[in-house]
Structures are given as structure tokens and as C-alpha cells.
Design a protein around this motif. Sequence first.
Motif, PDB file in Angstrom:
ATOM      1  N   ALA A 166       0.764  -1.162   0.029  1.00  0.00           N
ATOM      2  CA  ALA A 166       0.097   0.220  -0.078  1.00  0.00           C
ATOM      3  C   ALA A 166       0.893   1.372  -0.032  1.00  0.00           C
ATOM      4  O   ALA A 166       0.296   2.330  -0.288  1.00  0.00           O
ATOM      5  CB  ALA A 166      -0.830  -0.002   1.276  1.00  0.00           C
ATOM      6  N   LEU A 185     -12.411  -1.888  -8.439  1.00  0.00           N
ATOM      7  CA  LEU A 185     -12.373  -0.584  -7.584  1.00  0.00           C
ATOM      8  C   LEU A 185     -13.723  -0.115  -7.459  1.00  0.00           C
ATOM      9  O   LEU A 185     -14.369   0.460  -8.313  1.00  0.00           O
ATOM     10  CB  LEU A 185     -11.349   0.271  -8.352  1.00  0.00           C
ATOM     11  CG  LEU A 185     -11.134   1.671  -7.586  1.00  0.00           C
ATOM     12  CD1 LEU A 185     -10.679   1.570  -6.181  1.00  0.00           C
ATOM     13  CD2 LEU A 185     -10.275   2.571  -8.411  1.00  0.00           C
ATOM     14  N   ARG A 211     -11.324  -3.146  -4.050  1.00  0.00           N
ATOM     15  CA  ARG A 211     -10.743  -2.171  -3.236  1.00  0.00           C
ATOM     16  C   ARG A 211     -11.748  -1.146  -3.172  1.00  0.00           C
ATOM     17  O   ARG A 211     -12.556  -0.914  -4.162  1.00  0.00           O
ATOM     18  CB  ARG A 211      -9.402  -1.474  -3.572  1.00  0.00           C
ATOM     19  CG  ARG A 211      -8.200  -2.526  -3.522  1.00  0.00           C
ATOM     20  CD  ARG A 211      -6.941  -1.954  -3.551  1.00  0.00           C
ATOM     21  NE  ARG A 211      -6.756  -0.692  -2.327  1.00  0.00           N
ATOM     22  CZ  ARG A 211      -6.205  -1.183  -1.358  1.00  0.00           C
ATOM     23  NH1 ARG A 211      -5.957  -2.566  -1.056  1.00  0.00           N
ATOM     24  NH2 ARG A 211      -6.375  -0.240  -0.470  1.00  0.00           N
ATOM     25  N   VAL A 254     -13.218   2.499  -2.465  1.00  0.00           N
ATOM     26  CA  VAL A 254     -13.007   4.154  -2.206  1.00  0.00           C
ATOM     27  C   VAL A 254     -14.422   4.805  -1.687  1.00  0.00           C
ATOM     28  O   VAL A 254     -15.410   4.520  -2.459  1.00  0.00           O
ATOM     29  CB  VAL A 254     -12.688   4.834  -3.322  1.00  0.00           C
ATOM     30  CG1 VAL A 254     -12.421   6.334  -2.967  1.00  0.00           C
ATOM     31  CG2 VAL A 254     -11.158   4.338  -3.713  1.00  0.00           C
ATOM     32  N   THR A 279      -3.392   5.268  -6.554  1.00  0.00           N
ATOM     33  CA  THR A 279      -2.740   4.418  -5.569  1.00  0.00           C
ATOM     34  C   THR A 279      -3.450   3.037  -5.902  1.00  0.00           C
ATOM     35  O   THR A 279      -3.127   2.094  -5.405  1.00  0.00           O
ATOM     36  CB  THR A 279      -2.766   5.110  -4.152  1.00  0.00           C
ATOM     37  OG1 THR A 279      -1.801   6.364  -4.348  1.00  0.00           O
ATOM     38  CG2 THR A 279      -2.489   4.143  -3.215  1.00  0.00           C
ATOM     39  N   GLU A 280      -4.828   3.429  -5.540  1.00  0.00           N
ATOM     40  CA  GLU A 280      -5.684   2.177  -5.594  1.00  0.00           C
ATOM     41  C   GLU A 280      -5.500   1.328  -6.644  1.00  0.00           C
ATOM     42  O   GLU A 280      -5.546   0.137  -6.681  1.00  0.00           O
ATOM     43  CB  GLU A 280      -7.201   2.587  -5.212  1.00  0.00           C
ATOM     44  CG  GLU A 280      -7.543   3.262  -3.986  1.00  0.00           C
ATOM     45  CD  GLU A 280      -7.398   2.648  -2.712  1.00  0.00           C
ATOM     46  OE1 GLU A 280      -7.391   1.321  -2.709  1.00  0.00           O
ATOM     47  OE2 GLU A 280      -7.089   3.340  -1.666  1.00  0.00           O
TER      48      GLU A 280
END
Lengths: 241, 241
Positions: free
Chosen positions: A17, A179, A195, A197, B201-202
Motif C-alpha cells: 500500500a 475498484l 478495493r 473508495v 494508488t488504489e
Amino acid sequence: MSADPSARRGIPDATVARLPEYLRALTGLAERGITSVSSEELASAAGVRSAKLRKDLSHLGSYGVRGVGYEVDHLAYQISRELGLTQDWAVAIIGMGNLGHALAAYSGFATRGFRVVALLDQDAGLLGQEIAGLTVQPMTALDELVAEQGLAIGVIATPAASAQAVCDQLVAAGVRSILNFAPCVLAVPDDVDVRKVDLSTELQILAFHEQRKALAAEGSLGGLDGNLDGSLGPVPKAVNR
Amino acid sequence: MSADPSARRGIPDATVARLPEYLRALTGLAERGITSVSSEELASAAGVRSAKLRKDLSHLGSYGVRGVGYEVDHLAYQISRELGLTQDWAVAIIGMGNLGHALAAYSGFATRGFRVVALLDQDAGLLGQEIAGLTVQPMTALDELVAEQGLAIGVIATPAASAQAVCDQLVAAGVRSILNFAPCVLAVPDDVDVRKVDLSTELQILAFHEQRKALAAEGSLGGLDGNLDGSLGPVPKAVNR
DNA sequence: TAGATTGTTAATCGATTAACAATC
DNA sequence: TAGATTGTTAATCGATTAACAATC
């Protein structure tokens, strides 16, 4: 045990990360013409302690020179390679509302290593519309995108209500990296990475700490600490200073 | 040591980061008319293990009933209060490019507990423009926003090059909580909180894992594991499947 | 009471940090 | 060689997990 690159097998998640931040810092240094950097300098540019940086880099291999530091270009390349950025990954954005629209135009997605190859939407009304040089396609285009463009990453920018259905279609088409910008938990098979956000989650975490600060400031008005006596303290009457 | 609410003093960061997800799951249950829930059910809705959920909730206090479970509304209220959502936090978005524009319109920012009170930009060309019902103001409006609207949270949606300057202005005006969308590290005093949302980044973290999967798939074609012999393995010739 | 489920304990795991031997 | 800085060690810290006593 050894420092050889086969230790690459298991790079800690926390380290992975941080690699993008190190890479960004190195790119900045390179642009300023700096060719060599110490762990102390690089750590400071990336906002971490030097010990953490060295520990992180040690998981990739031994790319520094004792007494000297790291060669900027070489280290940047090694991190890029480790992150898989020496190839281009095909990305599709699904959901062309406000957010999807902005993401399509956002330069962050045009970083080296990624290529937005398609914009998709379930709404027939948006199909054919041109955004950031791409034509909005229906979800049925997914199979072809995977087969012919090597689509590897799906970005979900739909409302929460349709996110799981869109996710299922991505997975069915063979996409294994997602994402998710929709504020919901997605259920996926084990071999799929998601992931998330989440804007409102981030705001809520900030609010928690902001509230702490407001209460601490309030408490300190009446002394060092309103709770030194060990009581539960006053009912936290939150204030908007 | 004790389970009393004064243990609130130190809720682990990892727990705080999960509270918003628990709250969201509880809101969903409440909307479906469900009034009571076990840790097993709630954990499953939030995508965590029940042991972790119970441990997290134990940091807030003792809000469950053994043998029964948790009352949905009551637990939601306790989490809201802990997160500081029982009051409204005034939010300003700075940088009205594609992303700022989308954020202004994005419903995630209109969640209960937050109120977007201002949109700011350094570019004189955008001033006066109306977006999502608000007029774009210059950065000089900051002091007044803090004093009169209680502005507490700043969202930076500018390019990386101007982010630090904008951040400095927010801090100077008294804002102590910042959500940063610009791809850069911000330097702030100790009492200021910065959280960062970074799209590239993700993507890079996803790419790392995607590359792993591609290499694993490749390796397994030729046997159980291409590196059982202890060699360094082939040069990772990355493929776009 | 019997059954169910919480809140807590203790073990394990992973991440961070400071210190320093290795070595350029 | 003397000075500098890496890569590694070992200690510490925090987070996760499974198991279970407490108790509704």
C-alpha cells in the motif's frame, strides 16, 4: 531469512500500500534532476519514517548502496516492476453519472500503467454519448472487452443499488480486480480483489476525530483535563465551534 | 480493563474505520423493517467476522443483550453519536475541476451529518458560477466561512501542484480536518487530520495483485509451482491475458 | 430451565520502531 | 581509513481470532 528477491513471494499488504507513494516521490525527485537519494530524504518526501521505508524496500530486494543511498531511476523501476506497472492494464469504468463522468476525465486514471479502454452504462439513454474521447457502451460489451482488449480492472461508479449486479457481470466476464466507488459491500469469489473508495466513510472518520478535538478543547477550558477525577465526564454536548 | 463507556477514550483506529460500515449496514436493516440483529447477521452484512464486530462494539460500550442480540435503532444511534454524526459538520470543497464538480453533486457528501456550505476555487474564471445550488467563491472567503458557518472540514480537489498552498490556507483559517483527493503528501501541524483518497494508488495496489494472479496462473500451467526448485524463477514476463 | 448470544480473555499474528552491525 | 548509510535484528506495539464464561 535471506535477502534475495525470492522473498518477493510475500510482500506485506501494508508495504504494498505504500509502494505507490514511494514511486510518486521518486518520480518527483527524478523530475527535479536528482539521481541519488538516501532513505532519510526519500522517507521524508513520502511522509514516513526512514526505518519503515528501509524495511519496506528490503522486502523487494537489496537495491541501495550502503554509505551512499538509492539510485532514483533504478529504484523507481524496481518498484514499478513490483507493482506491475511495466505493462499496461486495461480499465473500464461502469456508471456514467457525475462521478463516473469525472473519473473518465480525471488524469489520475491516465497514470502510466493504466489505460481506460471503455465506459459502460446500464442506462440506454447514455449509450453512444461521447465522454473523454470514448463512446459509452452497454454492459453487454463486457465479454468482448475482456477477450479482445484484455480488460483486467473494473471501476464501479454506479449507485449502491446496482453495484452488486454490475459486479456480478464483471466477475462473470472474467474481471478479477475491482475498484468500487459505490457505498456498499460487494460479495465476490475468493480470487477476485475488491478495493473500495468511500467518500462518506472518510468524512465520518474525520468527523470522529474532529469531535474529539472539539471535546478536548472544551474540556481544557476548565483545567488541564476535565476527567482527571476519573468520572465519566459530562454528557458530550457536541458543539460546532 | 473495565467495560464502561470511559473506555471510549481510546477507540482503536482500525475500529473507528469500520464503524461507518456497521452504521450503513444497520441503516439498511432498519429500512427493511428489521428491529433486532445478532452479531453474526450484522457482521455478515458488513463483510467482517462476528468476533471482530463484537470486539469493535465492545469499545463503545455494552449495547447488546446476551442471548438476544442488538436493537438496530439503538445501536445505530450509539455509533452515530460516537462518530459525531448527531450534529452537522460544515464542509467546503476546494477546486472545481472535473472531480470537485462531481463531488459537489455527489450524494455521498449529502449524507446525514454533513452539509456542503461552500465551493471554492483559485481560478477567477470560475467565480460566481453556480454548481449544485452553490456559487463558487474565492479562497479569501475562508475566514468568514470558518467564523460564520463553523466550517470544519475542507475537501481538496485541486491538482497536486496547488494542493499544499490550499491546505496551508485551510489550516491558517482554522480548519483542522482535511480530505485530500490530490495525489500528493500534505504537510500539516500535529493537530490537523488529513485523510487521503487516491485513485491511482488504489489502481496500483490492484495491479500488484492482478500481476500476482497472472503469474500464478502462468506458473501453474507448467506444474504445481514454477519455483519449487528454489531458483529465482524466470524473468517475470508479464502478460495481459 | 434450556438455548442462544454477548462481552471478554488469551493466544496469535502482523506491523512498527529503534538500534546497530555490515559495508560501501 | 573515516564517514555515511543501508539492511537486518529484536523489541514493542496494535489488530485479529477463536474460544468460552457470563447472562439474558
